[in-house]
Design a protein around this motif. Structure first.
Motif, PDB file in Angstrom:
ATOM      1  N   ASP A  34      44.337  41.444  42.129  1.00  0.00           N
ATOM      2  CA  ASP A  34      45.344  40.766  41.315  1.00  0.00           C
ATOM      3  C   ASP A  34      46.756  40.877  41.908  1.00  0.00           C
ATOM      4  OD1 ASP A  34      46.144  39.675  38.568  1.00  0.00           O
ATOM      5  OD2 ASP A  34      47.322  41.515  38.671  1.00  0.00           O
ATOM      6  N   LEU A  35      47.142  42.081  42.327  1.00  0.00           N
ATOM      7  CA  LEU A  35      48.497  42.275  42.861  1.00  0.00           C
ATOM      8  C   LEU A  35      48.716  41.383  44.088  1.00  0.00           C
ATOM      9  CD1 LEU A  35      51.169  43.991  42.796  1.00  0.00           C
ATOM     10  CD2 LEU A  35      50.057  45.539  44.383  1.00  0.00           C
ATOM     11  N   THR A  36      47.696  41.320  44.947  1.00  0.00           N
ATOM     12  CA  THR A  36      47.818  40.497  46.152  1.00  0.00           C
ATOM     13  C   THR A  36      48.001  39.030  45.782  1.00  0.00           C
ATOM     14  OG1 THR A  36      46.412  42.031  47.354  1.00  0.00           O
ATOM     15  CG2 THR A  36      46.668  39.837  48.302  1.00  0.00           C
ATOM     16  N   GLY A  37      47.120  38.532  44.903  1.00  0.00           N
ATOM     17  CA  GLY A  37      47.154  37.104  44.585  1.00  0.00           C
ATOM     18  C   GLY A  37      48.392  36.702  43.812  1.00  0.00           C
ATOM     19  N   ARG A  38      48.812  37.571  42.889  1.00  0.00           N
ATOM     20  CA  ARG A  38      49.874  37.182  41.960  1.00  0.00           C
ATOM     21  C   ARG A  38      51.262  37.474  42.510  1.00  0.00           C
ATOM     22  NH1 ARG A  38      51.185  39.130  36.975  1.00  0.00           N
ATOM     23  NH2 ARG A  38      50.014  41.038  37.342  1.00  0.00           N
ATOM     24  N   LEU A  44      55.196  36.382  50.177  1.00  0.00           N
ATOM     25  CA  LEU A  44      55.143  36.064  51.613  1.00  0.00           C
ATOM     26  C   LEU A  44      55.440  34.582  51.851  1.00  0.00           C
ATOM     27  CD1 LEU A  44      52.008  38.090  52.758  1.00  0.00           C
ATOM     28  CD2 LEU A  44      54.383  38.501  53.425  1.00  0.00           C
ATOM     29  N   TYR A  45      54.858  33.744  50.998  1.00  0.00           N
ATOM     30  CA  TYR A  45      55.080  32.306  51.164  1.00  0.00           C
ATOM     31  C   TYR A  45      56.558  31.968  50.990  1.00  0.00           C
ATOM     32  CZ  TYR A  45      54.627  27.276  50.678  1.00  0.00           C
ATOM     33  OH  TYR A  45      54.769  25.914  50.863  1.00  0.00           O
ATOM     34  N   ASN A  46      57.186  32.587  49.992  1.00  0.00           N
ATOM     35  CA  ASN A  46      58.612  32.324  49.763  1.00  0.00           C
ATOM     36  C   ASN A  46      59.463  32.828  50.927  1.00  0.00           C
ATOM     37  OD1 ASN A  46      58.427  30.916  47.372  1.00  0.00           O
ATOM     38  ND2 ASN A  46      58.299  32.781  46.145  1.00  0.00           N
ATOM     39  N   LEU A  47      59.066  33.947  51.523  1.00  0.00           N
ATOM     40  CA  LEU A  47      59.798  34.440  52.704  1.00  0.00           C
ATOM     41  C   LEU A  47      59.643  33.452  53.863  1.00  0.00           C
ATOM     42  CD1 LEU A  47      58.938  38.265  52.734  1.00  0.00           C
ATOM     43  CD2 LEU A  47      61.164  37.232  52.315  1.00  0.00           C
ATOM     44  N   ALA A  48      58.416  32.937  54.019  1.00  0.00           N
ATOM     45  CA  ALA A  48      58.190  31.957  55.105  1.00  0.00           C
ATOM     46  C   ALA A  48      59.030  30.719  54.850  1.00  0.00           C
ATOM     47  CB  ALA A  48      56.706  31.605  55.178  1.00  0.00           C
ATOM     48  N   ARG A  49      59.063  30.294  53.607  1.00  0.00           N
ATOM     49  CA  ARG A  49      59.814  29.087  53.245  1.00  0.00           C
ATOM     50  C   ARG A  49      61.304  29.271  53.520  1.00  0.00           C
ATOM     51  NH1 ARG A  49      58.095  26.263  47.756  1.00  0.00           N
ATOM     52  NH2 ARG A  49      58.654  28.273  46.870  1.00  0.00           N
ATOM     53  N   LYS A  81      49.454  27.893  45.057  1.00  0.00           N
ATOM     54  CA  LYS A  81      49.547  26.778  44.103  1.00  0.00           C
ATOM     55  C   LYS A  81      49.688  27.291  42.676  1.00  0.00           C
ATOM     56  CE  LYS A  81      47.225  22.861  44.237  1.00  0.00           C
ATOM     57  NZ  LYS A  81      46.143  21.913  44.510  1.00  0.00           N
ATOM     58  N   THR A  82      48.950  28.363  42.361  1.00  0.00           N
ATOM     59  CA  THR A  82      48.977  28.870  40.982  1.00  0.00           C
ATOM     60  C   THR A  82      50.288  29.587  40.669  1.00  0.00           C
ATOM     61  OG1 THR A  82      46.620  29.239  41.209  1.00  0.00           O
ATOM     62  CG2 THR A  82      47.673  30.268  39.304  1.00  0.00           C
ATOM     63  N   TYR A  83      50.768  30.398  41.611  1.00  0.00           N
ATOM     64  CA  TYR A  83      51.869  31.307  41.251  1.00  0.00           C
ATOM     65  C   TYR A  83      53.231  30.914  41.804  1.00  0.00           C
ATOM     66  CZ  TYR A  83      48.029  34.187  39.649  1.00  0.00           C
ATOM     67  OH  TYR A  83      46.920  34.634  38.997  1.00  0.00           O
ATOM     68  N   CYS A  84      53.278  29.972  42.753  1.00  0.00           N
ATOM     69  CA  CYS A  84      54.610  29.612  43.273  1.00  0.00           C
ATOM     70  C   CYS A  84      55.246  28.491  42.460  1.00  0.00           C
ATOM     71  CB  CYS A  84      54.550  29.206  44.734  1.00  0.00           C
ATOM     72  SG  CYS A  84      54.500  30.641  45.793  1.00  0.00           S
ATOM     73  N   GLY A  85      54.427  27.841  41.658  1.00  0.00           N
ATOM     74  CA  GLY A  85      54.997  26.898  40.707  1.00  0.00           C
ATOM     75  C   GLY A  85      55.322  25.531  41.275  1.00  0.00           C
ATOM     76  N   ASP A  86      55.147  25.295  42.560  1.00  0.00           N
ATOM     77  CA  ASP A  86      55.305  23.927  43.039  1.00  0.00           C
ATOM     78  C   ASP A  86      54.327  23.666  44.185  1.00  0.00           C
ATOM     79  OD1 ASP A  86      58.592  24.893  44.125  1.00  0.00           O
ATOM     80  OD2 ASP A  86      56.651  25.409  44.974  1.00  0.00           O
ATOM     81  N   CYS A  87      54.400  22.470  44.746  1.00  0.00           N
ATOM     82  CA  CYS A  87      53.334  22.130  45.692  1.00  0.00           C
ATOM     83  C   CYS A  87      53.573  22.795  47.044  1.00  0.00           C
ATOM     84  CB  CYS A  87      53.202  20.631  45.821  1.00  0.00           C
ATOM     85  SG  CYS A  87      54.763  19.832  46.023  1.00  0.00           S
ATOM     86  N   VAL A  88      52.499  22.888  47.805  1.00  0.00           N
ATOM     87  CA  VAL A  88      52.552  23.591  49.079  1.00  0.00           C
ATOM     88  C   VAL A  88      52.966  22.599  50.164  1.00  0.00           C
ATOM     89  CG1 VAL A  88      51.167  24.993  50.667  1.00  0.00           C
ATOM     90  CG2 VAL A  88      50.671  25.035  48.210  1.00  0.00           C
ATOM     91  N   ASP A  89      53.965  22.995  50.957  1.00  0.00           N
ATOM     92  CA  ASP A  89      54.463  22.132  52.031  1.00  0.00           C
ATOM     93  C   ASP A  89      53.425  22.097  53.164  1.00  0.00           C
ATOM     94  OD1 ASP A  89      57.286  21.202  53.454  1.00  0.00           O
ATOM     95  OD2 ASP A  89      55.897  22.177  54.833  1.00  0.00           O
ATOM     96  N   ASP A  90      52.948  20.895  53.532  1.00  0.00           N
ATOM     97  CA  ASP A  90      51.831  20.776  54.492  1.00  0.00           C
ATOM     98  C   ASP A  90      52.135  21.422  55.828  1.00  0.00           C
ATOM     99  OD1 ASP A  90      50.330  19.474  52.705  1.00  0.00           O
ATOM    100  OD2 ASP A  90      50.761  17.453  53.454  1.00  0.00           O
ATOM    101  N   GLU A  91      53.339  21.144  56.350  1.00  0.00           N
ATOM    102  CA  GLU A  91      53.661  21.630  57.690  1.00  0.00           C
ATOM    103  C   GLU A  91      53.790  23.160  57.701  1.00  0.00           C
ATOM    104  OE1 GLU A  91      57.027  20.842  61.023  1.00  0.00           O
ATOM    105  OE2 GLU A  91      56.802  19.355  59.428  1.00  0.00           O
TER     106      GLU A  91
END
Ligand SMILES: NC(=O)c1ccc[n+]([C@@H]2O[C@H](COP(=O)([O-])OP(=O)(O)OC[C@H]3O[C@@H](n4cnc5c(N)ncnc54)[C@H](OP(=O)(O)O)[C@@H]3O)[C@@H](O)[C@H]2O)c1
Length: 345
Positions: A34-38, A44-49, A81-91
């Motif tokens: 749960d901790l990893t997914g949520r 990590l995705y937000n840091l990449a973004r 998709k579930t926890y970031c609240g918006d769509c995933v950027d393809d690139e």
């Protein structure tokens, strides 16, 4: 672990603000949990973004679930998709996803750590991560000591060749003073203090970060932020949801242990501390520690008059009926574990 793919050609955006991470591999023990997914994957995705992850970065997830690298990447996609609240950027996703790998195994199995070492060698070569590895223990606390000891026995905590090796531990760090000290000793037998990061994710919250800026970079509030002008401070941490699927964990912990020694003590000390001589980690820590030392321990009588414990009853959340704490899954119907705590310090 499946065959390691070529490095993708696409790259993350340049950093907008802040320092980019060092090249490294993040090994997540408990990668199916749960901790990893949520929390971890969205972070990590937000840091990449924001362009804050090094281009030389990879993640290796470890857990018992039978995943291939592709299955793990699909799970990561679903979590974002579930926890970031918006769509995933393809690139960005193409760049991000290709640095996720998975290793199936049991933490108690010594053989896992030699397979881990081989996997890290390959990932390091593919992504040029300079052999910097950090191990995030998103696992039950009884695994903290054994995992770090096995990592050390496999040579995976060794920093002798100008690379770093770190271990990151979330709460709960023991359940009382004695068990916290015992865990500390267990870790420090095989790791240097500077390799151990006992983190509190509350410190990353924007509101918490803003307390420092609000207090010390603000000519209006700094001069009046003291006991001559402030009678008392109330800190309220209000959850919007119940324990949901975390009943079996929560009923052993309770709100006092789950929130107070970590998050609330951080908030108290950041609110009440004197200005640190710099914003260096040790300088801030020293000022925070002074506040913790200044809080008077309560006598048994004071515990009765200065603290309150309670449990939530049933109610509605977003128009939906939700159960009382004693009606939650994996919670005994006669439990006395608190879901509410208030204390005056
Ligand atoms: N969830 C939160 O929001 C949160 C917040 C702060 C701190 N924490 C702390 O973080 C830790 C993890 O919590 P969680 O909620 O993520 O727990 P969880 O959902 O139960 O996840 C535990 C993970 O560990 C794996 N695992 C368990 N035993 C294993 C073994 N013997 N060998 C290999 N893998 C094993 C599980 O793998 P399989 O699923 O493959 O079996 C799963 O991936 C706990 O210490 C918790 O107190 C959690």
């Amino acid at each position: 672990m499946a065959q390691i793919a070529e490095q993708p050609k696409t790259a993350p955006p340049p950093p907008r603000i802040g320092k980019q991470s060092d090249p490294c591999v993040m090994v997540i023990f408990g990668a199916a949990g749960d901790l990893t997914g949520r929390m971890l994957i969205p972070a990590l995705y937000n840091l990449a973004r924001a362009g804050l992850l090094s281009r030389e970065f990879a993640v290796l997830g470890v857990a018992r679930a039978q995943f291939s690298d592709e299955d793990f990447r699909k799970k990561v996609f679903d979590d974002i998709k579930t926890y970031c609240g918006d769509c995933v950027d393809d690139e960005l996703w193409e760049w991000f996803s290709q640095r996720f790998y998975y290793l199936q195994g049991n933490f108690d199995d010594d053989n896992l750590y030699s397979r881990l070492k081989d996997a890290l060698t390959k990932i390091d070569q593919t992504h040029s991560t300079h052999q910097n590895f950090f191990y995030y223990l998103a696992v039950a606390p009884n695994f903290f000591g054994p995992i770090v000891q096995r990592l050390a026995a496999a040579g995976l905590m060794d920093q002798s060749n100008n690379h770093w090796r770190r271990v990151v531990i979330e709460k709960p760090f023991g359940h009382d003073l004695e068990s916290a000290k015992a865990l500390n000793q267990e870790l420090l037998k095989v790791a240097d203090e500077k390799q151990v990061y006992r983190i509190d994710h509350y410190l990353g919250k924007e509101t918490v970060q803003n307390i420092m800026a609000f207090r010390f970079a603000n000519g209006i509030f700094e001069p009046v932020w003291n006991r001559r002008y402030i009678d008392h401070v109330q800190i309220s941490v209000a959850e919007t949801v119940g324990v949901e699927g975390r009943g079996s964990y929560f009923d052993h912990a309770g709100t006092l242990r789950d929130m107070v020694p970590n998050h609330i003590m951080q908030l108290i000390s950041l609110t009440a501390m004197e200005p640190p001589i710099s914003f260096d980690a040790n300088a801030v820590r020293d000022e925070q520690a002074k506040i913790l030392h200044a809080i008077q321990p309560m006598s048994d009588e004071e515990v009765l008059s200065r603290t309150v414990r309670g449990q939530y009853g049933e109610g509605t959340e977003d128009g939906k009926r939700v159960p009382a704490y004693r009606g939650e899954e994996d919670v005994p119907p006669d439990t006395r574990t608190e879901t509410f705590v208030a204390a005056r310090a």
